[in-house]
Design a protein around this motif. Structure first.
Motif, PDB file in Angstrom:
ATOM      1  N   LYS A 113       0.677  -1.228  -0.047  1.00 15.77           N
ATOM      2  CA  LYS A 113       0.040  -0.009   0.039  1.00 15.77           C
ATOM      3  C   LYS A 113       0.938   1.193   0.178  1.00 15.77           C
ATOM      4  N   ASN A 114       0.446   2.119  -0.609  1.00 15.27           N
ATOM      5  CA  ASN A 114       1.091   3.566  -0.737  1.00 15.27           C
ATOM      6  C   ASN A 114       0.188   4.567   0.055  1.00 15.27           C
ATOM      7  N   LEU A 115       0.757   4.917   1.373  1.00 10.85           N
ATOM      8  CA  LEU A 115       0.023   5.810   2.139  1.00 10.85           C
ATOM      9  C   LEU A 115       0.687   7.198   2.133  1.00 10.85           C
ATOM     10  N   ASN A 116      -0.035   8.462   1.952  1.00  9.95           N
ATOM     11  CA  ASN A 116       0.757   9.712   1.674  1.00  9.95           C
ATOM     12  C   ASN A 116       0.454  10.275   3.126  1.00  9.95           C
ATOM     13  N   PHE A 117       1.688  10.335   3.635  1.00 10.69           N
ATOM     14  CA  PHE A 117       1.567  11.260   4.969  1.00 10.69           C
ATOM     15  C   PHE A 117       2.407  12.602   4.717  1.00 10.69           C
ATOM     16  N   ARG A 148      -4.667  14.690   7.580  1.00 13.75           N
ATOM     17  CA  ARG A 148      -5.611  13.742   6.968  1.00 13.75           C
ATOM     18  C   ARG A 148      -4.900  13.218   5.547  1.00 13.75           C
ATOM     19  N   HIS A 149      -4.945  12.181   5.234  1.00 20.74           N
ATOM     20  CA  HIS A 149      -4.013  11.640   4.217  1.00 20.74           C
ATOM     21  C   HIS A 149      -4.652  10.661   3.248  1.00 20.74           C
ATOM     22  N   MET A 150      -4.140  10.414   2.245  1.00 20.97           N
ATOM     23  CA  MET A 150      -4.814   9.368   1.183  1.00 20.97           C
ATOM     24  C   MET A 150      -3.740   8.012   1.084  1.00 20.97           C
ATOM     25  N   THR A 151      -4.816   6.980   0.930  1.00 20.79           N
ATOM     26  CA  THR A 151      -4.346   5.471   0.807  1.00 20.79           C
ATOM     27  C   THR A 151      -4.644   4.917  -0.816  1.00 20.79           C
ATOM     28  N   GLN A 152      -3.728   4.394  -1.160  1.00 17.66           N
ATOM     29  CA  GLN A 152      -4.133   3.941  -2.395  1.00 17.66           C
ATOM     30  C   GLN A 152      -3.339   2.374  -2.757  1.00 17.66           C
ATOM     31  N   ASP A 153      -4.207   1.486  -3.636  1.00 25.11           N
ATOM     32  CA  ASP A 153      -3.366   0.447  -4.070  1.00 25.11           C
ATOM     33  C   ASP A 153      -4.150  -0.186  -4.986  1.00 25.11           C
ATOM     34  N   LYS A 154      -3.516  -1.377  -5.622  1.00 27.44           N
ATOM     35  CA  LYS A 154      -4.239  -1.748  -6.792  1.00 27.44           C
ATOM     36  C   LYS A 154      -4.946  -3.270  -6.372  1.00 27.44           C
ATOM     37  N   ILE A 179      -9.254   9.614   1.980  1.00 27.80           N
ATOM     38  CA  ILE A 179      -9.456   9.198   0.446  1.00 27.80           C
ATOM     39  C   ILE A 179      -8.773   7.994   0.584  1.00 27.80           C
ATOM     40  N   ALA A 180      -9.549   6.771   0.069  1.00 26.51           N
ATOM     41  CA  ALA A 180      -8.836   5.668  -0.313  1.00 26.51           C
ATOM     42  C   ALA A 180      -9.183   5.315  -1.543  1.00 26.51           C
ATOM     43  N   ILE A 181      -7.907   4.988  -2.389  1.00 24.88           N
ATOM     44  CA  ILE A 181      -8.298   4.708  -3.749  1.00 24.88           C
ATOM     45  C   ILE A 181      -7.709   3.331  -4.172  1.00 24.88           C
ATOM     46  N   GLN A 236      -5.355  14.146  -9.199  1.00 24.64           N
ATOM     47  CA  GLN A 236      -6.661  13.630 -10.014  1.00 24.64           C
ATOM     48  C   GLN A 236      -6.585  12.104 -10.034  1.00 24.64           C
ATOM     49  N   LEU A 237      -7.753  11.585  -9.738  1.00 24.63           N
ATOM     50  CA  LEU A 237      -8.028  10.266 -10.035  1.00 24.63           C
ATOM     51  C   LEU A 237      -7.929   9.862 -11.346  1.00 24.63           C
ATOM     52  N   ASP A 238      -7.805   8.489 -11.708  1.00 26.01           N
ATOM     53  CA  ASP A 238      -7.373   8.000 -13.034  1.00 26.01           C
ATOM     54  C   ASP A 238      -9.027   7.475 -13.193  1.00 26.01           C
ATOM     55  N   CYS A 239      -9.337   7.562 -14.838  1.00 29.08           N
ATOM     56  CA  CYS A 239     -10.472   6.712 -15.262  1.00 29.08           C
ATOM     57  C   CYS A 239     -10.305   5.406 -14.765  1.00 29.08           C
ATOM     58  N   GLY A 240     -11.488   4.953 -14.056  1.00 28.82           N
ATOM     59  CA  GLY A 240     -11.255   3.503 -13.847  1.00 28.82           C
ATOM     60  C   GLY A 240     -11.275   3.345 -12.269  1.00 28.82           C
ATOM     61  N   ASP A 241     -10.572   4.239 -11.643  1.00 26.06           N
ATOM     62  CA  ASP A 241     -10.223   4.204 -10.326  1.00 26.06           C
ATOM     63  C   ASP A 241     -11.594   4.083  -9.373  1.00 26.06           C
ATOM     64  N   VAL A 242     -11.597   3.431  -8.339  1.00 27.68           N
ATOM     65  CA  VAL A 242     -12.531   3.558  -7.455  1.00 27.68           C
ATOM     66  C   VAL A 242     -12.439   4.155  -6.302  1.00 27.68           C
ATOM     67  N   ALA A 243     -12.766   5.064  -5.704  1.00 24.35           N
ATOM     68  CA  ALA A 243     -12.467   6.165  -4.672  1.00 24.35           C
ATOM     69  C   ALA A 243     -13.560   6.232  -3.584  1.00 24.35           C
ATOM     70  N   LEU A 244     -12.846   6.047  -2.250  1.00 24.55           N
ATOM     71  CA  LEU A 244     -14.044   6.379  -1.215  1.00 24.55           C
ATOM     72  C   LEU A 244     -13.615   8.020  -0.638  1.00 24.55           C
ATOM     73  N   LEU A 245     -14.641   8.867  -0.642  1.00 24.83           N
ATOM     74  CA  LEU A 245     -14.279  10.013  -0.317  1.00 24.83           C
ATOM     75  C   LEU A 245     -15.019  10.417   1.064  1.00 24.83           C
ATOM     76  N   LYS A 246     -14.122  10.674   2.085  1.00 26.10           N
ATOM     77  CA  LYS A 246     -14.774  10.850   3.514  1.00 26.10           C
ATOM     78  C   LYS A 246     -15.093  12.257   3.721  1.00 26.10           C
ATOM     79  N   GLY A 247     -16.564  12.433   3.954  1.00 29.85           N
ATOM     80  CA  GLY A 247     -17.184  13.761   3.952  1.00 29.85           C
ATOM     81  C   GLY A 247     -17.353  14.289   5.392  1.00 29.85           C
TER      82      GLY A 247
END
Length: 224
Positions: A4-8, A20-26, A41-43, A181-192
């Motif tokens: 996983k790639n977490l942005n801190f 607050r940070h983002m996390t992403q993975d395939k 945001i989780a991507i 920016q997200l890439d087309c096809g990414d699935v992201a959860l955006l915390k509100g």
């Protein structure tokens, strides 16, 4: 499984000292990271199968102005989405149903609010936060959602506080390079902002500007 790639980047933000940070993975399991307090945001960086890409293009050709809002359960999502299409778009229907199932399972929901829209202009062109607990967003075709890292945002410049100035002049962010920016096809959860403990730390995001004659197909899922 990819690491996983977490942005801190950055310890503190301009919004009450919260980080607050983002996390992403395939892998789709990355979406569960949204439960971590410091993540807004989780991507899931997924690659769309060729069959789904073809189905999406065919769908846009046959439904250039399609817009649909439905409340779906994991049990009825596939049948109801399929019925809402005038033609047999099996891959699109199955993908939406799978995302509804994942979303409801992750948040222990019995149903989800679905919006599927074809857009030819930015739906929400100014940066903003959503007054929801969490929203799933994925773009099937076209430019995907833009967002700002929390530590780079001056939240006092959001909404009416921008004094009518465009985002690029309001002081909301310092540089155009801050915009992610997200890439087309990414699935992201955006915390509100309605997520408990996240009242002043909702993900700041906006719809992208589209070039002339470009079509965008976007899916969102919300708590219901």
């Amino acid at each position: 499984m990819n690491e996983k790639n977490l942005n801190f980047a950055g310890e503190w933000s301009q919004a009450g000292g919260m980080c607050r940070h983002m996390t992403q993975d395939k892998q789709p399991t990355v979406l569960s990271d949204i439960y971590q307090e410091e993540i807004n945001i989780a991507i899931w960086r997924r690659e769309k199968p060729a069959s789904l890409q073809y189905s999406v293009k065919e769908f846009l050709a046959l439904n250039p102005t399609f817009q649909k809002e439905m409340i779906l359960t994991p049990q009825d999502a596939l049948s109801r989405v399929s019925e809402s299409f005038d033609n047999n778009m099996t891959e699109v229907s199955e993908d939406i149903a799978e995302l509804v199932d994942m979303f409801c399972y992750l948040f222990e929901l019995k149903q989800a609010g679905m919006r599927l829209k074809v857009l030819d202009r930015a739906m929400c062109p100014k940066f903003h936060v959503d007054k929801v607990p969490c929203r799933l967003v994925t773009t099937y075709q076209g430019m995907a959602t833009e967002w700002l890292p929390h530590e780079l945002v001056d939240q006092t410049k959001l909404g009416w506080s921008c004094n009518g100035l465009p985002d690029s002049e309001s002081g909301l962010y310092k540089s155009e390079s801050d915009i992610q920016q997200l890439d087309c096809g990414d699935v992201a959860l955006l915390k509100g902002t309605l997520w408990e403990g996240n009242e002043n730390a909702g993900l700041v995001h906006r719809s992208p500007e589209l070039i002339a004659n470009e079509k965008r197909l976007i899916l969102t899922l919300d708590f219901k």
